[in-house]
Scaffold this motif. Structure first.
Motif, PDB file in Angstrom:
ATOM      1  N   GLY A 183       0.837  -1.197   0.000  1.00 54.67           N
ATOM      2  CA  GLY A 183       0.000   0.000   0.000  1.00 54.67           C
ATOM      3  C   GLY A 183       0.873   1.248   0.000  1.00 54.67           C
ATOM      4  N   ILE A 184       0.460   2.299  -0.709  1.00 51.69           N
ATOM      5  CA  ILE A 184       1.355   3.458  -0.838  1.00 51.69           C
ATOM      6  C   ILE A 184       1.562   4.202   0.469  1.00 51.69           C
ATOM      7  CG2 ILE A 184       1.240   3.835  -3.335  1.00 51.69           C
ATOM      8  CD1 ILE A 184      -0.793   6.037  -2.867  1.00 51.69           C
ATOM      9  N   LEU A 214       5.367   4.469   0.234  1.00 48.93           N
ATOM     10  CA  LEU A 214       5.885   5.839   0.064  1.00 48.93           C
ATOM     11  C   LEU A 214       6.781   6.221   1.237  1.00 48.93           C
ATOM     12  CD1 LEU A 214       3.441   8.624  -1.154  1.00 48.93           C
ATOM     13  CD2 LEU A 214       5.815   8.222  -1.853  1.00 48.93           C
ATOM     14  N   LYS A 215       6.400   5.780   2.429  1.00 50.11           N
ATOM     15  CA  LYS A 215       7.235   6.048   3.606  1.00 50.11           C
ATOM     16  C   LYS A 215       8.622   5.419   3.409  1.00 50.11           C
ATOM     17  CE  LYS A 215       7.303   5.845   8.674  1.00 50.11           C
ATOM     18  NZ  LYS A 215       8.661   5.339   8.808  1.00 50.11           N
ATOM     19  N   ARG A 216       8.651   4.263   2.766  1.00 41.25           N
ATOM     20  CA  ARG A 216       9.945   3.609   2.540  1.00 41.25           C
ATOM     21  C   ARG A 216      10.832   4.441   1.620  1.00 41.25           C
ATOM     22  NH1 ARG A 216       6.830  -2.177   2.474  1.00 41.25           N
ATOM     23  NH2 ARG A 216       7.268  -2.651   4.661  1.00 41.25           N
ATOM     24  N   ILE A 217      10.245   4.946   0.548  1.00 43.89           N
ATOM     25  CA  ILE A 217      11.017   5.814  -0.354  1.00 43.89           C
ATOM     26  C   ILE A 217      11.461   7.080   0.393  1.00 43.89           C
ATOM     27  CG2 ILE A 217      10.713   7.426  -2.315  1.00 43.89           C
ATOM     28  CD1 ILE A 217       9.549   5.190  -3.916  1.00 43.89           C
ATOM     29  N   CYS A 218      10.538   7.669   1.166  1.00 46.36           N
ATOM     30  CA  CYS A 218      10.880   8.891   1.917  1.00 46.36           C
ATOM     31  C   CYS A 218      11.997   8.620   2.930  1.00 46.36           C
ATOM     32  CB  CYS A 218       9.638   9.435   2.629  1.00 46.36           C
ATOM     33  SG  CYS A 218       8.450  10.161   1.477  1.00 46.36           S
ATOM     34  N   ASP A 219      11.872   7.535   3.678  1.00 43.87           N
ATOM     35  CA  ASP A 219      12.889   7.198   4.687  1.00 43.87           C
ATOM     36  C   ASP A 219      14.254   6.997   4.039  1.00 43.87           C
ATOM     37  OD1 ASP A 219      10.991   7.380   6.618  1.00 43.87           O
ATOM     38  OD2 ASP A 219      10.841   5.232   7.026  1.00 43.87           O
ATOM     39  N   GLY A 225      10.201  14.085   2.471  1.00 41.28           N
ATOM     40  CA  GLY A 225       8.789  13.851   2.759  1.00 41.28           C
ATOM     41  C   GLY A 225       7.984  14.040   1.485  1.00 41.28           C
ATOM     42  N   VAL A 226       6.660  13.952   1.603  1.00 42.76           N
ATOM     43  CA  VAL A 226       5.844  14.078   0.389  1.00 42.76           C
ATOM     44  C   VAL A 226       4.494  14.703   0.721  1.00 42.76           C
ATOM     45  CG1 VAL A 226       4.993  11.703   0.622  1.00 42.76           C
ATOM     46  CG2 VAL A 226       4.919  12.797  -1.609  1.00 42.76           C
ATOM     47  N   VAL A 282      -4.482  16.185   5.624  1.00 40.36           N
ATOM     48  CA  VAL A 282      -4.340  15.184   6.697  1.00 40.36           C
ATOM     49  C   VAL A 282      -2.940  14.580   6.659  1.00 40.36           C
ATOM     50  CG1 VAL A 282      -6.808  14.598   6.650  1.00 40.36           C
ATOM     51  CG2 VAL A 282      -5.186  13.272   5.259  1.00 40.36           C
ATOM     52  N   GLU A 283      -2.510  14.158   7.835  1.00 39.46           N
ATOM     53  CA  GLU A 283      -1.247  13.409   7.890  1.00 39.46           C
ATOM     54  C   GLU A 283      -1.551  11.950   7.563  1.00 39.46           C
ATOM     55  OE1 GLU A 283       2.091  14.425   8.355  1.00 39.46           O
ATOM     56  OE2 GLU A 283       0.951  16.222   7.834  1.00 39.46           O
ATOM     57  N   VAL A 284      -0.738  11.360   6.709  1.00 41.54           N
ATOM     58  CA  VAL A 284      -0.948   9.957   6.333  1.00 41.54           C
ATOM     59  C   VAL A 284      -0.132   9.059   7.262  1.00 41.54           C
ATOM     60  CG1 VAL A 284      -0.610   8.211   4.535  1.00 41.54           C
ATOM     61  CG2 VAL A 284      -1.387  10.530   3.928  1.00 41.54           C
ATOM     62  N   VAL A 285      -0.839   8.109   7.889  1.00 36.23           N
ATOM     63  CA  VAL A 285      -0.166   7.138   8.752  1.00 36.23           C
ATOM     64  C   VAL A 285      -0.065   5.821   7.978  1.00 36.23           C
ATOM     65  CG1 VAL A 285      -0.283   5.917  10.947  1.00 36.23           C
ATOM     66  CG2 VAL A 285      -1.161   8.252  10.765  1.00 36.23           C
ATOM     67  N   PRO A 286       1.131   5.251   7.928  1.00 35.32           N
ATOM     68  CA  PRO A 286       1.255   3.977   7.209  1.00 35.32           C
ATOM     69  C   PRO A 286       0.335   2.925   7.815  1.00 35.32           C
ATOM     70  CG  PRO A 286       3.417   4.891   7.692  1.00 35.32           C
ATOM     71  CD  PRO A 286       2.419   5.718   8.444  1.00 35.32           C
TER      72      PRO A 286
END
Lengths: 304, 304
Positions: free
Chosen positions: B202-203, B207-212, B217-218, B294-298
């Motif tokens: 799931g993105i 996406l958190k993985r790419i950001c980390d 951030g995104v 909104v803040e997206v939580v993985p």
């Protein structure tokens, strides 16, 4: 949240000492990258299961990791190739604690580091309900000083040899054996090995594989089959040596002249035994202590 | 007797059409040999479990084999590399009939042959007692026309894109998806992709993985996240698209200029959607339909 998975992946990546020039991409991306400086790579994959290949409650995660890596290193030895790296995937029982993965890692690295074989990637997954531990190792190797040695090259008149001693490995050796990587590379420096494999299912079965692939047969001398201490303690020492399996010794054939040279120049501690000769007629027969000749029926472990 | 195992190995070898110049040693020896003409190979391994990654009683062996191969092909796509070959290991429940392995083989080959990826080796083993089906695929690929695209290359100002549509893949798509190998190779012909991965969890998680990895951030625009039919049928279509996982679409970032060129020249049927922009501040935020942020939580699937 996937923090658990990602944290563990990071921990694994932090442990890695794989040199960046040889492994430009390591643990933590979609794939690992491996430089291939010899023009080809060799690949082997093996799945080991709790209850089949080891008893996890007895062996523990560290030794399970060691055995899984060592079995693949033994495959590298079986082709006389140099181990390069491995990727390891595991299926975990529910509620496996993170410390178990650290123990597993310790065993994996202990085996790999004996021969400069790096852990460069993997996959960690868990059973949804009941499910026992499974570990899959895929290993890459590169050719040593010769072409990879195949099972199919046995020639009529070849001497059949094994390294070490055979039988009863299930008692202990199967969890702690040293893969014969050094031996395979050293012997191929000295002479040409015509065919080779590692002994995983017992020589009654594994010799048949070399014979089938090479279109030949073999006459063994039962008096020359090297018996392990564990085999000698059993009711049928020769049967144990022939059929028990999990020895992870090398089974190989070479010309009589090559055999003489190998024995003359052999400078490693591991013994090499001449156990028979390759013949034209298919089948495996064995001369017994009393001089009688018996036909050998493959009785090794069948995985299916 | 190991006839069962050896006969099945022979059957697998007979099915192989891997060309001998590229694979000097194939199924049936201790290792397979793969020529490496580009100076490096990439490797990925993935274990898929009955009850976790598919329900074998619903999916069947053929589709389980297809999915396992397709998931690894998706990893090759995620790095914009060309699939070369795979080795596959399976743990079989007791009394699995040989026909099941033929079905499995059919699915493996169906997936691999879409992209010229050969099955060159494997391992078949069986649980001693209770135990569900597990399949492990390890795949090798080679670089295409560019360096392998990593997760760590996202740059501030990059456009964030996805291929296809997202959400609800568990309903059906996860067993039948087409890995985005062709799309990845085509887009890297047109432009430089700064970072990429495939969407398995799931993105919100991926996406958190790419950001980390990239230290960025995104900011997403929720109105631009492409919803699948299956997602639209759910109670929370955007949530399904963000969190369901198993889409096996590509998630990638590239410069705004590159994005313009890519859209201009894109000639494949698979849609590409611009869903946000990479920013300096870490974290993932998303603009909603009503303009709120909104803040997206993985919330993607955690394998542990």
């Amino acid at each position: 949240m996937n923090d658990g998975e990602d944290k563990i992946t990071s921990w694994f990546a932090d442990q890695s000492d794989a040199p960046a020039d040889k492994f430009p991409i390591g643990i933590g991306d979609d794939m690992a990258q491996v430089t291939a400086d010899k023009g080809s790579v060799l690949i082997t994959t093996d799945m080991l299961l709790d209850g089949t290949h080891f008893d996890l409650s007895e062996a523990g995660f560290e030794q399970a990791g060691y055995k899984a890596m060592a079995a693949s290193l033994s495959d590298c030895a079986a082709m006389a190739t140099i181990p390069v790296c491995a990727v390891v995937a595991v299926a975990l029982p529910v509620k496996t604690p993170p410390e178990a993965l650290m123990d597993l890692h310790k065993g994996i690295v202990a085996a790999g580091s004996m021969f400069g074989c790096y852990l460069v990637g993997g996959d960690i997954t868990a059973w949804a309900g009941d499910g026992r531990f499974a570990i899959n190792v895929t290993m890459l190797s590169k050719p040593g000083g010769c072409l990879p040695v195949r099972r199919s090259g046995a020639k009529v008149g070849d001497i059949v040899c094994v390294t070490g001693t055979l039988g009863g490995a299930i008692k202990d050796k199967h969890l702690h054996f040293t893969p014969r990587v050094e031996e395979a590379l050293r012997m191929t420096e000295i002479v040409t090995i015509n065919s080779m494999m590692d002994i995983s299912d017992g020589i009654s079965t594994d010799l048949k594989r070399i014979c089938d692939k090479s279109g030949v047969g073999v006459t063994l001398d039962g008096r020359d089959v090297p018996l392990s201490m564990a085999a000698m303690e059993s009711d049928d020492p020769l049967g144990a040596a022939m059929n028990d399996g999990e020895d992870f010794e090398l089974l190989f054939t070479l010309s009589p002249k090559g055999y003489g040279k190998l024995i003359d120049e052999w400078d490693l501690a591991t013994p090499i035994s001449n156990i028979g000769v390759i013949r034209k007629e298919t089948g495996i027969s064995m001369v017994m202590k009393d001089g009688s000749v018996v036909e050998v029926v493959p009785k090794g472990y069948d995985h299916l």
